[in-house]
Design a protein around this motif. Structure first.
Motif, PDB file in Angstrom:
ATOM      1  N   PRO A 163      39.242 -61.576 -69.774  1.00  0.00           N
ATOM      2  CA  PRO A 163      38.752 -62.623 -70.655  1.00  0.00           C
ATOM      3  C   PRO A 163      39.881 -63.416 -71.321  1.00  0.00           C
ATOM      4  N   ALA A 164      39.463 -64.459 -72.053  1.00  0.00           N
ATOM      5  CA  ALA A 164      40.406 -65.340 -72.718  1.00  0.00           C
ATOM      6  C   ALA A 164      39.856 -65.706 -74.095  1.00  0.00           C
ATOM      7  N   LEU A 165      40.741 -66.160 -74.958  1.00  0.00           N
ATOM      8  CA  LEU A 165      40.308 -66.622 -76.269  1.00  0.00           C
ATOM      9  C   LEU A 165      39.400 -67.840 -76.143  1.00  0.00           C
ATOM     10  N   SER A 174      47.568 -72.167 -73.604  1.00  0.00           N
ATOM     11  CA  SER A 174      46.824 -71.197 -72.806  1.00  0.00           C
ATOM     12  C   SER A 174      45.999 -70.261 -73.687  1.00  0.00           C
ATOM     13  N   LYS A 175      44.725 -70.107 -73.314  1.00  0.00           N
ATOM     14  CA  LYS A 175      43.838 -69.140 -73.981  1.00  0.00           C
ATOM     15  C   LYS A 175      43.792 -67.804 -73.233  1.00  0.00           C
ATOM     16  N   ASP A 176      44.395 -67.760 -72.051  1.00  0.00           N
ATOM     17  CA  ASP A 176      44.328 -66.564 -71.218  1.00  0.00           C
ATOM     18  C   ASP A 176      45.080 -65.392 -71.839  1.00  0.00           C
ATOM     19  N   TRP A 205      34.821 -57.106 -68.815  1.00  0.00           N
ATOM     20  CA  TRP A 205      34.749 -56.894 -70.256  1.00  0.00           C
ATOM     21  C   TRP A 205      33.705 -57.836 -70.855  1.00  0.00           C
ATOM     22  N   GLY A 206      32.942 -57.324 -71.799  1.00  0.00           N
ATOM     23  CA  GLY A 206      31.963 -58.152 -72.484  1.00  0.00           C
ATOM     24  C   GLY A 206      32.587 -59.001 -73.568  1.00  0.00           C
ATOM     25  N   PHE A 207      31.837 -59.986 -74.034  1.00  0.00           N
ATOM     26  CA  PHE A 207      32.303 -60.858 -75.118  1.00  0.00           C
ATOM     27  C   PHE A 207      31.168 -61.077 -76.110  1.00  0.00           C
TER      28      PHE A 207
END
Length: 410
Positions: free
Chosen positions: A366-368, A345-347, A54-56
């Motif tokens: 992805p993650a925050l 956690s950002k996951d 996934w792109g960000f």
């Protein structure tokens, strides 16, 4: 590797089974499959199924704020109203167009916070109710027509803040909310038709409830469940308790209706939910203890699953990788994505509704980028998930930061 969902079948939306007379046992599970499918998997058009690919991208809202109302319609995501850093309310609407990759702004008819938001008939974005600067519940619904680009207003029959939305296709149900009177929690339902007509009903639940609203538009099915209820409505002192009440909303060619659904199996506050492929996932939240023999607040990692094909809750709940309170939950293709709600956690936790299991390890990415609370989340075209605004963890400052997770193939 998967955390499996055993003794549970997730099938297509078989609404004929959704009645109180359904007593059959849950079907045996389908054979386990991996969630780590290749991005070229043509069985799921429109999104990249390998989450590591996934792109960000980042962006900024025009004004930093929290408690934003967010919805999507067509190729647009709209972020409306909310609370500014100085605790005043905003009338700003930030609009992102995925087709042009551009942002524009508009204005609500009235500045307010705790607005409910949802879509209707694939054409309209609706922003309903909320509280004005005097904390009075409002009845106004701002309507954006994605076909004409024009704004208009209609009105709820019952003013309330933070109403919940169920997009059922050609009808949208606006359910419950905060009434601002002694009862505090509302039983009101406003149905908005595709012609923007408004009709109303009342949920005949034992106790008024402020719950989680989750809809599967492809099924024409919505679930209002969990949250909390007032066990002493209309009395001088409220008695708020975690709720196990569940109400099922269905539609046919001419009308929408609701009925009592099986009780939510693990009552708690602060859960979030989303639905895909007839599977409704309600996860996270917190419990209150006495503060002496048990913690005053315990954040949970439990995910409860309701199946449209059986009309039942699973006896085998799933588990998030970390406990999450008030998580942001979005459907992205066949996935249900849990984000935020954790101080550590950002996951993401990503539930694959095809296998009934969470994907693990590196596939949590992805993650925050920024841990935040009271943020808005929405998904465009079933493939672009956007997280916007909120309060940055630790500092509690309102942010204008936008994080965009792009699973779209084109």
């Amino acid at each position: 590797m998967t955390r499996g969902l055993t003794n549970f079948f997730t099938g297509a939306c078989l609404l004929a089974l959704l009645s109180q007379s359904v007593h059959h046992a849950l079907a045996a599970p389908a054979p386990a499959t991996t969630a780590d499918t290749d991005a070229s998997d043509s069985s799921v058009p429109g999104y990249i199924s390998d989450a590591t690919r996934w792109g960000f991208a980042g962006a900024m809202l025009s004004v930093a704020r929290s408690s934003i109302a967010a919805t999507s319609v067509g190729h647009l995501a709209l972020f409306a109203g909310g609370r500014l850093q100085n605790d005043s309310y905003s009338d700003v609407v930030d609009i992102f167009n995925r087709s042009t990759n551009k942002w524009t702004t508009a204005r609500l008819s009235v500045a307010r916070s705790e607005v409910g938001a949802g879509s209707l008939a694939g054409r309209y974005a609706l922003f309903a109710g909320g509280f004005d600067s005097s904390f009075r519940p409002m009845s106004v619904v701002d309507v954006y027509d994605a076909e004409t680009g024009q704004w208009s207003t209609i009105n709820l029959n019952t003013p309330r803040g933070a109403p919940r939305f169920l997009d059922l296709g050609e009808t949208t149900a606006i359910v419950g909310g905060l009434s601002g009177d002694l009862q505090y929690l509302s039983r009101a339902v406003d149905y908005i038709g595709a012609d923007l007509s408004v009709s109303n009903a009342t949920i005949p639940s034992v106790y008024p409830q402020f719950g989680v609203a989750v809809a599967d538009r492809d099924c024409g099915l919505g679930l209002f469940t969990s949250g909390y209820q007032n066990n002493k409505p209309g009395e001088r002192f409220n008695d708020f308790q975690a709720s196990n009440q569940s109400t099922l909303f269905t539609t046919d060619a001419s009308s929408a209706s609701f009925s009592q659904a099986p009780a939510f199996p693990y009552p708690r506050w602060g859960a979030g939910g989303a639905a895909a492929n007839g599977l409704f996932a309600i996860g996270g939240g917190h419990l209150f203890g006495d503060g002496t023999t048990e913690p005053l607040t315990t954040v949970v990692d439990r995910v409860d699953i309701f199946s449209a094909s059986t009309g039942q809750w699973s006896n085998n709940p799933l588990k998030l990788s970390v406990p999450r309170d008030y998580p942001m939950v979005q459907a992205v293709g066949d996935y249900i994505v849990f984000a935020g709600g954790s101080d550590t956690s950002k996951d993401f936790d990503i539930l694959d509704t095809r296998s009934g299991a969470f994907i693990q390890g590196a596939q949590h990415r992805p993650a925050l980028y920024t841990l935040r609370t009271n943020a808005a989340a929405v998904t465009i075209d079933d493939c672009l998930m956007i997280v916007a605004g909120g309060l940055v963890n630790q500092s509690r400052n309102a942010t204008a930061s936008v994080e965009m997770f792009n699973a779209c193939r084109t």
